[in-house]
Design an enzyme around this catalytic site. Structure first.
Site, PDB file in Angstrom:
ATOM      1  N   CYS A 231       0.824  -1.081   0.072  1.00  0.00           N
ATOM      2  CA  CYS A 231       0.037   0.069   0.160  1.00  0.00           C
ATOM      3  C   CYS A 231       1.016   1.073  -0.003  1.00  0.00           C
ATOM      4  O   CYS A 231       1.031   1.821   0.998  1.00  0.00           O
ATOM      5  CB  CYS A 231      -0.846   0.051   1.080  1.00  0.00           C
ATOM      6  SG  CYS A 231      -1.840  -1.688   1.374  1.00  0.00           S
ATOM      7  N   ALA A 232       1.406   1.507  -1.143  1.00  0.00           N
ATOM      8  CA  ALA A 232       2.689   2.481  -1.370  1.00  0.00           C
ATOM      9  C   ALA A 232       2.404   3.884  -1.076  1.00  0.00           C
ATOM     10  O   ALA A 232       3.528   4.544  -0.414  1.00  0.00           O
ATOM     11  CB  ALA A 232       3.329   2.065  -2.573  1.00  0.00           C
ATOM     12  N   ALA A 233       1.445   4.610  -1.602  1.00  0.00           N
ATOM     13  CA  ALA A 233       1.399   5.926  -1.651  1.00  0.00           C
ATOM     14  C   ALA A 233       1.284   6.561  -0.221  1.00  0.00           C
ATOM     15  O   ALA A 233       0.990   5.901   0.642  1.00  0.00           O
ATOM     16  CB  ALA A 233       0.277   6.302  -2.188  1.00  0.00           C
ATOM     17  N   PRO A 234       1.863   7.666   0.244  1.00  0.00           N
ATOM     18  CA  PRO A 234       2.642   8.668  -0.641  1.00  0.00           C
ATOM     19  C   PRO A 234       3.995   8.502  -1.246  1.00  0.00           C
ATOM     20  O   PRO A 234       4.699   9.128  -2.013  1.00  0.00           O
ATOM     21  CB  PRO A 234       2.678   9.776  -0.005  1.00  0.00           C
ATOM     22  CG  PRO A 234       2.888   9.544   1.563  1.00  0.00           C
ATOM     23  CD  PRO A 234       2.042   8.229   1.554  1.00  0.00           C
ATOM     24  N   GLY A 235       4.738   7.234  -0.953  1.00  0.00           N
ATOM     25  CA  GLY A 235       5.959   6.891  -1.342  1.00  0.00           C
ATOM     26  C   GLY A 235       7.284   7.144  -0.629  1.00  0.00           C
ATOM     27  O   GLY A 235       8.367   6.621  -1.214  1.00  0.00           O
ATOM     28  N   ASN A 236       7.327   7.591   0.683  1.00  0.00           N
ATOM     29  CA  ASN A 236       8.334   7.837   1.432  1.00  0.00           C
ATOM     30  C   ASN A 236       9.267   6.460   1.654  1.00  0.00           C
ATOM     31  O   ASN A 236      10.334   6.227   1.615  1.00  0.00           O
ATOM     32  CB  ASN A 236       8.193   8.573   2.604  1.00  0.00           C
ATOM     33  CG  ASN A 236       8.038  10.062   2.490  1.00  0.00           C
ATOM     34  OD1 ASN A 236       8.486  10.524   1.398  1.00  0.00           O
ATOM     35  ND2 ASN A 236       7.483  10.752   3.367  1.00  0.00           N
ATOM     36  N   ASP A 255      -0.948   0.920  -5.445  1.00  0.00           N
ATOM     37  CA  ASP A 255      -2.057   1.712  -4.627  1.00  0.00           C
ATOM     38  C   ASP A 255      -3.092   1.785  -5.249  1.00  0.00           C
ATOM     39  O   ASP A 255      -3.257   1.876  -6.901  1.00  0.00           O
ATOM     40  CB  ASP A 255      -1.307   2.927  -4.272  1.00  0.00           C
ATOM     41  CG  ASP A 255      -2.000   3.779  -3.061  1.00  0.00           C
ATOM     42  OD1 ASP A 255      -1.371   3.577  -2.152  1.00  0.00           O
ATOM     43  OD2 ASP A 255      -3.010   4.351  -3.309  1.00  0.00           O
ATOM     44  N   ARG A 260      -3.099   9.605  -5.930  1.00  0.00           N
ATOM     45  CA  ARG A 260      -2.020   9.554  -4.950  1.00  0.00           C
ATOM     46  C   ARG A 260      -0.636   8.777  -5.684  1.00  0.00           C
ATOM     47  O   ARG A 260       0.551   9.193  -5.505  1.00  0.00           O
ATOM     48  CB  ARG A 260      -2.522   8.682  -3.644  1.00  0.00           C
ATOM     49  CG  ARG A 260      -3.265   9.228  -2.794  1.00  0.00           C
ATOM     50  CD  ARG A 260      -4.045   8.441  -1.708  1.00  0.00           C
ATOM     51  NE  ARG A 260      -3.145   7.475  -1.239  1.00  0.00           N
ATOM     52  CZ  ARG A 260      -2.671   7.806   0.066  1.00  0.00           C
ATOM     53  NH1 ARG A 260      -2.799   9.087   0.540  1.00  0.00           N
ATOM     54  NH2 ARG A 260      -1.800   7.087   0.871  1.00  0.00           N
ATOM     55  N   CYS A 357       0.544   3.549  11.787  1.00  0.00           N
ATOM     56  CA  CYS A 357       0.749   4.755  12.484  1.00  0.00           C
ATOM     57  C   CYS A 357      -0.464   5.083  13.506  1.00  0.00           C
ATOM     58  O   CYS A 357      -1.118   5.944  13.518  1.00  0.00           O
ATOM     59  CB  CYS A 357       0.998   5.981  11.628  1.00  0.00           C
ATOM     60  SG  CYS A 357      -0.545   6.458  10.476  1.00  0.00           S
TER      61      CYS A 357
END
Length: 492
Positions: A231-236, A255, A260, A357
């Site tokens: 679930c990659a976005a936003p990509g950091n 994603d 996004r 998070c």
């Protein structure tokens, strides 16, 4: 005017639990994301105070605006840096300014305080006092930590060397240190601004909280390996994985949100990532048996969560509908479970990090719902223990004599433990250990609602007092032993 309209729209969705601030702001495509994010976060923080001011002055009745619009306007008028709009909204608010200021003054007198922040609920004040350091991850695809340190020193910052303990992260303005756990992470004083800095714009540094760096750090994929960011976005985290892999190998990033993903593509381009393959797909619908994923050995799973660990969000000052909140958490936990079970089906999978998070145990430590035996070695980051956002990370690692191209068998062992690099961290400084709970990995319901009893593994928990690891070893089912005995008797 566009700023306040968009901020009011997002605030209304956040307060009705339709999404997290960060996600909604990111999806808005507003020109100045930073300004919008700050306004929504600060308005939400003062939400209960603003509501009382608006109701006591009957502002909604006299202006015909919605509560969310009134909150963002009153915040900037009385608490923020002043209204940034013109036109009819500014004229309207200036007309009521004296009454609003008088109501604010009466509120302070009643509570015997002099500062606006002292009006905040105690739960919010505790978070307000938790000033987190500014974490800056050096993008090693474009520069080195040493070069970044030299650049900051020439830019007027004072380098204090590598931190040795948590107290070393309590920094003054224009000073910074190197993190004691993550070698590519630099730590600055709270609220140090870098959005306009050359290194940020050039993609040499990534503004990323330390806790958010842990999943990729613990997964630690090797160069030339095949990796999935589910679930990659936003990509950091994706760019962090690419840096660890040295841009060698294949990094599949999924994603479901096309907007996004588009923004993420821009971020990865700026970061110099070239080993990735982006896909606008639902991870749950990815075929784990597809030949292109046959060599995937690493999965980073950071599914959608409540976002309750984000400091800027804190706890909603207004008492939430507990029944509705529990339903929301239950839905999130069910989605996270489906993602976890799906990720575990990749045939050559060796390591997986699961992270959120969130501060809620339903999304994290309650591993009975995740299908695993009781574990005590998961990492919990928090504002007090680690000076980071609230975060949870678990590392799942398969241990077997040989890598099979078939799905996980009963002869393999799964170990869930922090990475060896983190075991040296004392609980008081880095990880808050929480009890977790249990059951078989695949003894849950699949996406079609059918019980996967035939794939069920009986788990045996063994604790190694030396390494502090918890090993979950498989046992063959008794009924299978009985079947074998019957067969041997027939043959004889």
């Amino acid at each position: 005017m566009a700023l306040y309209a968009k901020a009011a729209e997002i605030l209304e969705k956040v307060e009705s639990k339709q999404g997290a601030v960060k996600t909604l702001v990111f999806d808005s495509k507003f020109q100045n994301i930073k300004q919008l994010f700050a306004l929504v976060c600060e308005t939400q923080k003062y939400s209960s105070v603003l509501k009382e001011l608006i109701e006591s002055t009957k502002l909604l009745k006299q202006t015909k605006v919605k509560m969310s619009q009134a909150k963002v306007l009153v915040y900037d008028l009385l608490i923020g840096q002043g209204l940034k709009c013109g036109g009819p909204w500014k004229v309207m608010m200036m007309k009521h300014r004296c009454r609003l200021e008088a109501a604010l003054a009466r509120m302070k007198i009643k509570l015997k305080v002099t500062k606006n922040k002292d009006l905040l609920p105690s739960s919010v004040q505790q978070l307000e006092g938790a000033q987190l350091p500014r974490y800056v991850r050096v993008n090693t695809l474009k520069t080195t930590v040493e070069d970044a340190v030299d650049y900051f020193k020439r830019d007027g910052f004072s380098y204090l060397g590598e931190a040795n303990r948590l107290d070393d992260l309590n920094l003054k303005a224009k000073s910074f240190v190197r993190d004691m756990h993550l070698s590519d992470l630099l730590v600055f004083a709270p609220k140090t601004e870098f959005h306009e800095h050359f290194l940020y714009k050039a993609g040499h540094i990534i503004l990323q909280d330390k806790a958010s760096c842990l999943p990729a750090f613990l997964l630690n994929p090797t160069s030339n390996s095949h990796v999935i960011d589910a679930c990659a976005a936003p990509g950091n985290k994706t760019s962090h994985l690419a840096a660890i892999m040295k841009n060698k190998g294949k990094l599949f990033a999924f994603d479901l949100d096309a907007k996004r993903l588009s923004t993420m593509a821009t971020l990865l381009l700026r970061a110099g990532v070239t080993c990735h393959q982006l896909a606008n797909r639902d991870f749950l619908k990815v075929d784990t048996g597809d030949p292109q994923y046959k060599d995937v050995e690493y999965v980073l799973l950071d599914p959608s969560c409540s976002g309750s660990g984000m400091v800027c969000l804190g706890n909603d000052p207004a008492a939430p509908d507990q029944e509705r909140e529990q339903r929301r958490l239950a839905n999130l936990a069910a989605f996270q479970l489906r993602c976890l079970n799906h990720a575990l089906r990749f045939p050559r999978l060796q390591r997986l990090t699961y992270s959120t998070c969130s501060i809620h145990t339903q999304e994290n430590e309650e591993w009975q719902e995740r299908g695993l035996e009781p574990l005590t070695q998961c990492l919990r980051a928090s504002t007090t223990k680690t000076l980071t956002h609230g975060f949870f990370v678990a590392l799942l690692e398969r241990q077997s004599d040989a890598v099979s191209t078939a799905p996980p068998s009963q002869e393999e062992t799964v170990v869930i433990t922090p990475s060896p690099e983190v075991t040296s961290v004392t609980p008081s400084e880095e990880a808050e250990e929480k009890p977790a709970a249990a059951g078989p990995l695949e003894a849950q319901r699949n996406s079609d609602g059918e019980e996967e009893e035939e794939e069920e593994e009986m788990m045996e928990v063994k604790t190694n007092p030396v390494e502090g690891q918890v090993e979950a070893g498989t046992k063959k089912k008794k009924r299978r032993k009985k079947k074998k005995k019957k067969k041997s008797a027939i043959v004889e």
